[in-house]
Design a protein around this motif. Sequence first.
Motif, short mmCIF file in Angstrom:
data_model
loop_
_atom_site.label_atom_id
_atom_site.label_comp_id
_atom_site.label_asym_id
_atom_site.label_seq_id
_atom_site.Cartn_x
_atom_site.Cartn_y
_atom_site.Cartn_z
N THR A 1 0.84 -1.21 0.00
CA THR A 1 0.00 0.00 0.00
C THR A 1 0.87 1.25 0.00
O THR A 1 0.61 2.21 -0.75
CB THR A 1 -0.92 0.00 1.23
OG1 THR A 1 -1.66 -1.22 1.28
CG2 THR A 1 -1.88 1.17 1.19
N ALA A 2 1.90 1.25 0.84
CA ALA A 2 2.80 2.41 0.92
C ALA A 2 3.53 2.62 -0.40
O ALA A 2 3.76 3.76 -0.82
CB ALA A 2 3.80 2.23 2.06
N HIS B 1 2.69 7.29 -6.31
CA HIS B 1 1.74 8.32 -6.73
C HIS B 1 2.24 9.70 -6.31
O HIS B 1 2.13 10.66 -7.07
CB HIS B 1 0.39 8.02 -6.06
CG HIS B 1 -0.76 8.76 -6.67
ND1 HIS B 1 -1.00 8.79 -8.03
CD2 HIS B 1 -1.76 9.49 -6.10
CE1 HIS B 1 -2.08 9.51 -8.26
NE2 HIS B 1 -2.56 9.96 -7.12
N LEU B 2 2.81 9.80 -5.12
CA LEU B 2 3.38 11.07 -4.68
C LEU B 2 4.58 11.46 -5.54
O LEU B 2 4.74 12.63 -5.90
CB LEU B 2 3.81 10.96 -3.21
CG LEU B 2 2.69 11.00 -2.17
CD1 LEU B 2 3.22 10.55 -0.80
CD2 LEU B 2 2.09 12.39 -2.07
N LEU C 1 1.23 13.21 -7.93
CA LEU C 1 -0.20 12.94 -7.76
C LEU C 1 -0.95 12.95 -9.08
O LEU C 1 -2.15 13.21 -9.13
CB LEU C 1 -0.82 13.95 -6.78
CG LEU C 1 -0.19 13.95 -5.37
CD1 LEU C 1 -0.66 15.16 -4.59
CD2 LEU C 1 -0.54 12.67 -4.64
N ALA C 2 -0.22 12.69 -10.17
CA ALA C 2 -0.85 12.59 -11.49
C ALA C 2 -1.54 11.24 -11.60
O ALA C 2 -0.97 10.22 -11.23
CB ALA C 2 0.19 12.74 -12.58
N SER D 1 -10.01 5.95 -2.40
CA SER D 1 -9.76 7.39 -2.43
C SER D 1 -8.63 7.72 -3.41
O SER D 1 -8.69 8.71 -4.14
CB SER D 1 -9.41 7.89 -1.03
OG SER D 1 -9.20 9.27 -1.02
N LEU D 2 -7.60 6.88 -3.44
CA LEU D 2 -6.48 7.08 -4.35
C LEU D 2 -6.95 7.04 -5.80
O LEU D 2 -6.53 7.85 -6.64
CB LEU D 2 -5.43 6.00 -4.09
CG LEU D 2 -4.04 6.16 -4.68
CD1 LEU D 2 -3.38 7.43 -4.20
CD2 LEU D 2 -3.17 4.94 -4.30
N GLU D 3 -7.85 6.11 -6.10
CA GLU D 3 -8.35 5.97 -7.48
C GLU D 3 -9.30 7.11 -7.86
O GLU D 3 -9.33 7.53 -9.02
CB GLU D 3 -9.06 4.62 -7.63
CG GLU D 3 -8.09 3.44 -7.57
CD GLU D 3 -8.79 2.10 -7.45
OE1 GLU D 3 -8.17 1.09 -7.79
OE2 GLU D 3 -9.97 2.06 -7.03
#
Length: 596
Positions: free
Chosen positions: A214-215, A221-222, A226-227, A263-265
């Motif tokens: 998960t991390a 993503h970071l 965050l694209a 939330s990420l998606e």
Amino acid sequence: MSSSEVVRLDHYRNRRAERLRTAIALARWRPDRRIRVEGMAKALEVSGADRALTVAVDDLGEGAVRVDHVVDLRANPPRRTVSRDLLQLAARQAVPGLGDLPDRPRAGVLFFPEAPSSAAVVTLGSDGSRSWFLVIDSITPRGRLTEGQRESLMFIGGELASVVLDRDAARLPLEDSFENVRSESFAGWGVLGDLADGTVSDEQRDRVNLRFLTARVLNCHLEEGLARNRVGLADQTAQVRGELLRLQDHSQESLQTLALLDSLERGGLPDLSERVLDHARTLEAVGHLHGAREFYLSAYEVAAQCQAVDIAIDAAWGLGRASRRAADWPGAFRWYGIARELSGTLEVWDRHGRVPDGLANALRDRGNLPLARETLVMAQDVSERTGDEELRASVMHTFMTVEKLAGEHDLAIVYGWGAVRRQQDAERRHWALMDLGGVFLESGRYAAAENAFRIVAAAVEERDALVLARNGLAMVSAYEQKPEEFERRCADVETAGWQNASAIVRGQILLDRGLSWSALGDHGRAREWLQLALAFGETQGVGKLILDAEQALSELQSTTVPDGPRNPAIPECRDRRVEEVCQELATMCGALETAY
């Protein structure tokens, strides 16, 4: 102009100034972030624009666009969209170079529909894999930049280029800081520290592996600004979901992981920052401090990007607390300081008062009791001004631990019982009662200590709390000269998994085991455990543990200490409230059904 129009204009200006102040404050945690945002703020001041972005475009492949940082004076959360065509136009400029598009209709460049009507782009250069740009834009058209403005923006671009093209600019002065090691390791590395001692169960190993996956998704993503690359992100989250399905785990942590992935998606940064923060708190609650710090830092980074101030302050505070529990003192003081500066600068007073309480805990653990008291008085003043009962309970709890270390046991008991009575959160109330049991034990009130530890041991499941409660009961047995019961209760401490507990708790167990054997008159075993405690304290930098272990070893070697058990008499009570507390505890404990 009407008075209402003047008010609206002032409100508009104030909001722009507040957003700028927030962006600068949130970026101060790392040197390169601070320089980026301060440079972007200068660019906005020079140009009068609404928004500034540092943007990277991949030199290879499809030329993916990564929005690195945004300072948006017009919107909160900051807008993160930027025209690919605009960047392609800028890419054809010389380095360094500046392209000015003052009026969208005349510029002839295709913007996104929601994009601004005027823009300027400064080409910063390439780091070998990405080309970097500074973009400033506004919703409304404007005149062309003057020669002075162009020169100023080019100078600012040079300053930014020195940061974005230099990886070492991100390093903190503390070489071995958690943040430096994390940035130089593979994504999600910090989580794996919870496997370092090699004594975890298969179930725990599976959970740590899930956290790592998960991390890794979150950190990648970071790293990509965050694209949302929908295909790549979907592949990564599917791997985590597959692992969850394999484990068939329906715990709170697994449900939080699913919510985080959702939330990420979806791409909503404020919601994502909150989900990551919740996950960090869950990991800290079970004593997995490496994973907790990894997710706290990610929560802060996401919150800083979307200017979710409350989440950022809570994440910084959590990082300070988790670092303290891990005996990372530079990290603890640094992040408590960041939380304090943020909450003060941005006037978030409901959180500002909580920071000194956490800082006082770190000062206490380092043995600086006078400064810990001074810091607590500040927090107490805030709680009284705001009427914050939760903060008042927390401050009383910390005051109890400080006065205990100072030998003021009656005062510590009064503070501790006040914390227990005022605390509404069950978990925090149990911790307050646990520490109160320690005060009773140290002051020779063994029956009250037994009652306090029994209540906690029957109620908690979190490892650190359960270990300390069972350890407290073992010490009561030792001080009451019950060696068989002591050894049985020591076995219960082993079952609770004390060797996998947080660093502060492990050090406390080593010290308490030595004191217990000393109380039973076995000085050989006492010396062995106390020497382990001393070595652990020196390794971890726990000043109070070092002092306590050295004092106990000195007492063992002193000819003034008689051979035989240590069993102090109950002291004369100077405050009748203490006896009232003992009676109430006895009543509470009488209702329990427990093996203890």
